[in-house]
Design an enzyme around this catalytic site. Structure first.
Site, PDB file in Angstrom:
ATOM      1  N   MET A  30      -3.473 -22.969 -48.215  1.00 54.31           N
ATOM      2  CA  MET A  30      -3.400 -24.366 -47.766  1.00 54.31           C
ATOM      3  C   MET A  30      -1.976 -24.888 -47.988  1.00 54.31           C
ATOM      4  SD  MET A  30      -7.059 -26.113 -48.318  1.00 54.31           S
ATOM      5  CE  MET A  30      -6.883 -26.622 -49.990  1.00 54.31           C
ATOM      6  N   GLY A  36       1.744 -17.719 -57.335  1.00 52.15           N
ATOM      7  CA  GLY A  36       0.457 -17.064 -57.105  1.00 52.15           C
ATOM      8  C   GLY A  36       0.378 -16.539 -55.670  1.00 52.15           C
ATOM      9  N   HIS A  37       0.743 -17.414 -54.711  1.00 50.80           N
ATOM     10  CA  HIS A  37       0.733 -16.994 -53.301  1.00 50.80           C
ATOM     11  C   HIS A  37       1.737 -15.863 -53.064  1.00 50.80           C
ATOM     12  CE1 HIS A  37      -0.472 -21.385 -52.832  1.00 50.80           C
ATOM     13  NE2 HIS A  37      -1.490 -20.742 -52.313  1.00 50.80           N
ATOM     14  N   LYS A 184      -0.602 -19.186 -64.131  1.00 51.96           N
ATOM     15  CA  LYS A 184       0.299 -20.051 -63.354  1.00 51.96           C
ATOM     16  C   LYS A 184      -0.530 -20.918 -62.413  1.00 51.96           C
ATOM     17  CE  LYS A 184       4.427 -17.410 -63.663  1.00 51.96           C
ATOM     18  NZ  LYS A 184       5.833 -17.642 -63.603  1.00 51.96           N
TER      19      LYS A 184
HETATM   20  O1  PAF Z   1      -7.653 -21.057 -51.641  1.00 58.62           O
HETATM   21  C1  PAF Z   1      -7.280 -21.771 -50.677  1.00 58.62           C
HETATM   22  O2  PAF Z   1      -6.102 -22.138 -50.571  1.00 58.62           O
HETATM   23  C2  PAF Z   1      -8.296 -22.188 -49.638  1.00 58.62           C
HETATM   24  O3  PAF Z   1      -9.556 -22.396 -50.211  1.00 58.62           O
HETATM   25  C3  PAF Z   1      -8.394 -21.209 -48.460  1.00 58.62           C
HETATM   26  C4  PAF Z   1      -8.908 -19.856 -48.896  1.00 58.62           C
HETATM   27  C5  PAF Z   1      -7.034 -21.046 -47.794  1.00 58.62           C
HETATM   28  C6  PAF Z   1      -9.363 -21.754 -47.402  1.00 58.62           C
HETATM   29  O4  PAF Z   1      -8.961 -22.981 -46.899  1.00 58.62           O
END
Ligand code: PAF
Length: 282
Positions: A30, A36-37, A184
């Site tokens: 999102m 983390g990402h 984190k």
């Molecule tokens: O973890 C998230 O950022 C959201 O729940 C996701 C998996 C992108 C779904 O909108």
């Protein structure tokens, strides 16, 4: 990096790549990307020919009183991070593109939602499962990457993929931690210095539980009490929950056996922090 805004173009590009035999790794987000990402993107980059990430703040997963408009957004920063992590395609649809009309069919998650964070967010995981169903059809990934910090979401996605027969491999990636073990999170900035110091006790309490299990403890109630005592003695934050379940089905267990999750949530003055440990007990 290609930025794509429509489902039609996304599917068309992915079908071309799949016809060339390319494996597609997908990191749904999102936005407001953090370490983390980045860990998910790094792993997906290594394991696939093509890395796709999506940024979409999904209205369906926000409940009443959860402020969708206040959700942090910074597309310039996010696209810089995505570029830096080697994202090949960044899917960035509008709400109108994803939900042109009120949905006539949505996904309802039957299990795994009545516990942990799901308890206080009714409908949240239905929204997550619905948007992921759409995103999976748009991106057509071979593998999807999720962080185990949100282990309940991973469990729900595991159910979605299996129950709906998506030909997708779910890759759950270990939680990224600070040097003292604190998981984190973008929420850590809301901790004052005193709370930040105490926050390391979340992970310490999980390690204490692990140690006790390694020494032979098999009673979930004893483990929960051990963690609560540790936290109450060291943190002023309010314990929201400390729970133990089988994993990934999140069923209540009388005895620690097989794959289990120990999960907790604590409310500090301006931040609610979660953490967990997943163990395989033989
Ligand atoms: O973890 C998230 O950022 C959201 O729940 C996701 C998996 C992108 C779904 O909108």
């Amino acid at each position: 990096m290609n930025i794509i805004n429509t489902i039609e173009e996304m599917q068309a590009r992915m079908l071309e790549l799949k016809a060339e035999g390319k494996k597609i790794g997908f990191v749904p987000t999102m936005g407001y990307l953090h370490e983390g990402h980045m860990a998910l993107m790094k792993k997906a980059k290594k394991e696939n020919h093509i890395l796709v990430a999506s940024i979409f703040v999904n209205p369906l997963q926000f409940g009443e009183g959860e402020d969708l408009d206040a959700y942090p957004r910074d597309f310039n920063h996010d696209s810089m991070i995505a570029q830096q992590e080697g994202v090949d395609y960044l899917f960035y649809p509008s709400v109108k593109e994803m939900y042109p009309n009120k949905m006539s069919v949505t996904v309802t998650v039957k299990n795994r939602t009545e516990v942990l964070c799901g308890k206080s967010r009714p409908g949240h995981f239905d929204g997550v499962a619905t948007v992921l169903t759409k995103l999976f059809h748009a991106v057509l990934p071979d593998r999807v990457y999720f962080g185990l910090k949100d282990a309940q979401q991973v469990a729900v996605v595991d159910g979605l993929i299996h129950d709906f027969n998506f030909p997708i491999e779910l890759v759950a990636v270990a939680t990224v931690r600070e040097a003292d073990g604190l998981a984190k999170s973008s929420r850590n900035v809301y901790l004052n210095p005193f709370e930040r110091d105490q926050a390391k006790e979340l992970y310490q309490s999980l390690l204490l539980a692990k140690d006790s299990i390694n020494k032979g403890e098999r009673d979930p109630k004893t483990i929960i009490e051990l963690i609560k005592k540790h936290l109450n003695q060291r943190c002023e934050a309010k314990i929201d929950y400390v729970e133990v379940y089988s994993y990934p089905d999140l069923s209540v267990i009388e005895e620690l056996d097989g794959k289990i999750i120990i999960a907790l949530a604590l409310k500090f003055s301006k931040a609610r922090l979660i953490d967990n440990l997943i163990l395989e007990i033989v």
